[in-house]
Design a protein around this motif. Structure first.
Motif, mmCIF file in Angstrom:
data_model
loop_
_atom_site.group_PDB
_atom_site.id
_atom_site.type_symbol
_atom_site.label_atom_id
_atom_site.label_comp_id
_atom_site.label_asym_id
_atom_site.label_seq_id
_atom_site.Cartn_x
_atom_site.Cartn_y
_atom_site.Cartn_z
ATOM 1 N N PRO A 118 56.632 30.625 41.282
ATOM 2 C CA PRO A 118 57.083 29.525 42.139
ATOM 3 C C PRO A 118 58.457 29.046 41.695
ATOM 4 N N GLN A 119 59.168 28.420 42.621
ATOM 5 C CA GLN A 119 60.446 27.836 42.246
ATOM 6 C C GLN A 119 60.234 26.666 41.297
ATOM 7 N N ALA A 120 60.953 26.662 40.216
ATOM 8 C CA ALA A 120 60.869 25.534 39.287
ATOM 9 C C ALA A 120 61.508 24.306 39.931
ATOM 10 N N LYS A 121 60.947 23.143 39.665
ATOM 11 C CA LYS A 121 61.486 21.911 40.220
ATOM 12 C C LYS A 121 62.767 21.527 39.483
ATOM 13 N N VAL A 122 63.760 21.168 40.264
ATOM 14 C CA VAL A 122 65.050 20.791 39.684
ATOM 15 C C VAL A 122 64.990 19.326 39.261
ATOM 16 N N PRO A 123 65.334 19.011 38.026
ATOM 17 C CA PRO A 123 65.257 17.612 37.598
ATOM 18 C C PRO A 123 66.334 16.757 38.249
ATOM 19 N N PRO A 124 65.979 15.617 38.840
ATOM 20 C CA PRO A 124 67.004 14.684 39.300
ATOM 21 C C PRO A 124 67.899 14.304 38.118
ATOM 22 N N ASN A 125 69.151 14.019 38.405
ATOM 23 C CA ASN A 125 70.127 13.671 37.366
ATOM 24 C C ASN A 125 70.406 14.833 36.420
ATOM 25 N N GLY A 126 70.242 16.040 36.946
ATOM 26 C CA GLY A 126 70.511 17.226 36.152
ATOM 27 C C GLY A 126 70.508 18.475 37.017
ATOM 28 N N GLY A 127 70.182 19.606 36.410
ATOM 29 C CA GLY A 127 70.155 20.848 37.172
ATOM 30 C C GLY A 127 69.360 21.913 36.450
ATOM 31 N N LEU A 128 69.288 23.092 37.072
ATOM 32 C CA LEU A 128 68.604 24.251 36.494
ATOM 33 C C LEU A 128 69.520 25.463 36.581
ATOM 34 N N ALA A 129 69.717 26.129 35.449
ATOM 35 C CA ALA A 129 70.409 27.413 35.423
ATOM 36 C C ALA A 129 69.336 28.475 35.253
ATOM 37 N N CYS A 130 69.287 29.437 36.169
ATOM 38 C CA CYS A 130 68.193 30.416 36.159
ATOM 39 C C CYS A 130 68.732 31.841 36.229
ATOM 40 N N ARG A 170 55.811 28.520 31.932
ATOM 41 C CA ARG A 170 55.363 28.114 30.604
ATOM 42 C C ARG A 170 56.200 26.892 30.222
ATOM 43 N N SER A 171 55.680 25.727 30.555
ATOM 44 C CA SER A 171 56.450 24.491 30.475
ATOM 45 C C SER A 171 55.748 23.450 29.624
ATOM 46 N N GLN A 172 56.514 22.438 29.204
ATOM 47 C CA GLN A 172 55.927 21.306 28.483
ATOM 48 C C GLN A 172 55.089 20.442 29.412
ATOM 49 N N TYR A 173 55.298 20.596 30.716
ATOM 50 C CA TYR A 173 54.542 19.841 31.719
ATOM 51 C C TYR A 173 53.445 20.758 32.255
ATOM 52 N N VAL A 174 52.255 20.628 31.733
ATOM 53 C CA VAL A 174 51.156 21.542 32.036
ATOM 54 C C VAL A 174 50.695 21.379 33.486
ATOM 55 N N GLY A 175 50.489 22.513 34.158
ATOM 56 C CA GLY A 175 49.878 22.494 35.477
ATOM 57 C C GLY A 175 50.817 22.266 36.638
ATOM 58 N N GLY A 176 52.126 22.308 36.409
ATOM 59 C CA GLY A 176 53.066 22.100 37.503
ATOM 60 C C GLY A 176 54.296 22.972 37.351
ATOM 61 N N ASP A 177 55.266 22.741 38.218
ATOM 62 C CA ASP A 177 56.487 23.532 38.213
ATOM 63 C C ASP A 177 57.671 22.756 37.655
ATOM 64 N N ALA A 178 57.424 21.548 37.140
ATOM 65 C CA ALA A 178 58.490 20.768 36.515
ATOM 66 C C ALA A 178 58.723 21.281 35.096
ATOM 67 N N LEU A 179 59.968 21.533 34.765
ATOM 68 C CA LEU A 179 60.299 22.022 33.431
ATOM 69 C C LEU A 179 60.822 20.914 32.530
ATOM 70 N N ALA A 180 61.420 19.896 33.127
ATOM 71 C CA ALA A 180 61.995 18.814 32.330
ATOM 72 C C ALA A 180 62.230 17.600 33.209
ATOM 73 N N VAL A 181 62.365 16.455 32.562
ATOM 74 C CA VAL A 181 62.726 15.201 33.223
ATOM 75 C C VAL A 181 63.965 14.658 32.517
ATOM 76 N N CYS A 182 64.988 14.353 33.290
ATOM 77 C CA CYS A 182 66.201 13.762 32.736
ATOM 78 C C CYS A 182 66.148 12.259 32.960
ATOM 79 N N GLN A 183 65.967 11.512 31.896
ATOM 80 C CA GLN A 183 65.873 10.068 32.014
ATOM 81 C C GLN A 183 67.113 9.406 31.411
ATOM 82 N N GLU A 184 67.451 8.245 31.947
ATOM 83 C CA GLU A 184 68.663 7.553 31.505
ATOM 84 C C GLU A 184 68.602 7.260 30.014
ATOM 85 N N SER A 185 69.700 7.549 29.333
ATOM 86 C CA SER A 185 69.722 7.360 27.878
ATOM 87 C C SER A 185 71.174 7.243 27.405
ATOM 88 N N PRO A 186 71.451 6.333 26.454
ATOM 89 C CA PRO A 186 72.816 6.207 25.925
ATOM 90 C C PRO A 186 73.186 7.355 24.991
#
Length: 241
Positions: A118-130, A170-186
């Motif tokens: 499946p297509q991996a989900k693209v994180p908002p506030n970021g991107g995916l290089a594949c 094979r992701s840290q987010y089990v059971g889905g297609d999300a590979l990462a979450v980009c959250q606001e951070s200084p």
């Protein structure tokens, strides 16, 4: 590319309004009596027809002209002659165009092999290089400046989907297609140095430059090679959230 149906009044405004001359920097980028929305008249690039259904065909030359005209208009930023109604109509149309273009660029990796992944989900506030190597799909999440990963990713610059992983990511987010979450951070400390877009150079800015995009995809290739993933790199792409 398929876009939403456009307001008929948008093109009518192209020939009915006037605007003062505008000069950008040292270039005489003039937008004299072409009209308040004249620089958007090239939206006629979308020709719609077919009994009730909307079929939109993009002509490369006209679309490039639209991009150029919008860039000039944004740099001019002189809209004193634009009424609040016209400004709102223009903003609405630009929002529709932006949404359509965003949906389109999200599909640019769909043809990649292996198709069972499946297509991996693209994180908002970021991107995916594949990229695909030896019928295995690898995707590397990246965050824009000012955002960081929710989980530590220093030891895993990319994730894999292949027959060996059951055609699942094979992701840290089990059971889905999300590979990462980009959250606001200084600070940006959860990922490798190459997992972040530089300040003032977010994912879309990177993608708009062939040189910058090639650099990001080159980093992914180097990281794959460094971990023993050898073979021809295919279906390389960058998508932005």
């Amino acid at each position: 590319m398929v876009a939403n149906q456009w307001d008929v009044t948008l093109l009518a405004n192209c020939v009915n309004n006037t605007q003062t001359e505008c000069v950008v920097g040292q270039n005489a980028a003039t937008m004299a009596p072409r009209g308040t929305f004249a620089w958007l008249c090239s939206l006629a690039v979308f020709s719609c027809s077919a009994g009730g259904a909307t079929v939109c065909n993009s002509q490369t030359e006209l679309f490039e002209r639209l991009s150029s005209d919008v860039t000039v208009a944004a740099e001019c930023a002189q809209f004193s002659m634009v009424s609040s109604h016209d400004a709102a109509s223009l903003l609405l149309s630009m929002r529709r165009l932006s949404a359509a273009l965003h949906r389109h660029q999200l599909t640019e990796c769909q043809a990649a092999e292996p198709q069972r992944c499946p297509q991996a989900k693209v994180p908002p506030n970021g991107g995916l290089a594949c990229a695909t190597v030896a019928n295995k799909r690898y995707c590397k999440p990246l965050c824009n400046h000012g955002y960081d990963f929710a989980f530590l990713r220093r030891s895993r610059p990319y994730d894999e989907c292949s027959e060996q992983t059951g055609s699942r990511w094979r992701s840290q987010y089990v059971g889905g297609d999300a590979l990462a979450v980009c959250q606001e951070s200084p600070t940006q400390v959860s990922g490798a140095k190459t997992a972040y877009f530089p300040e003032a150079q977010d994912c879309l800015t990177t993608k708009s430059s062939s040189r910058l995009q090639s650099s990001v995809l080159g980093n992914l290739t180097s990281e794959l090679r460094g971990r023993g993933v050898d073979g021809e790199v295919e279906y390389a792409c960058l998508v932005c959230g």
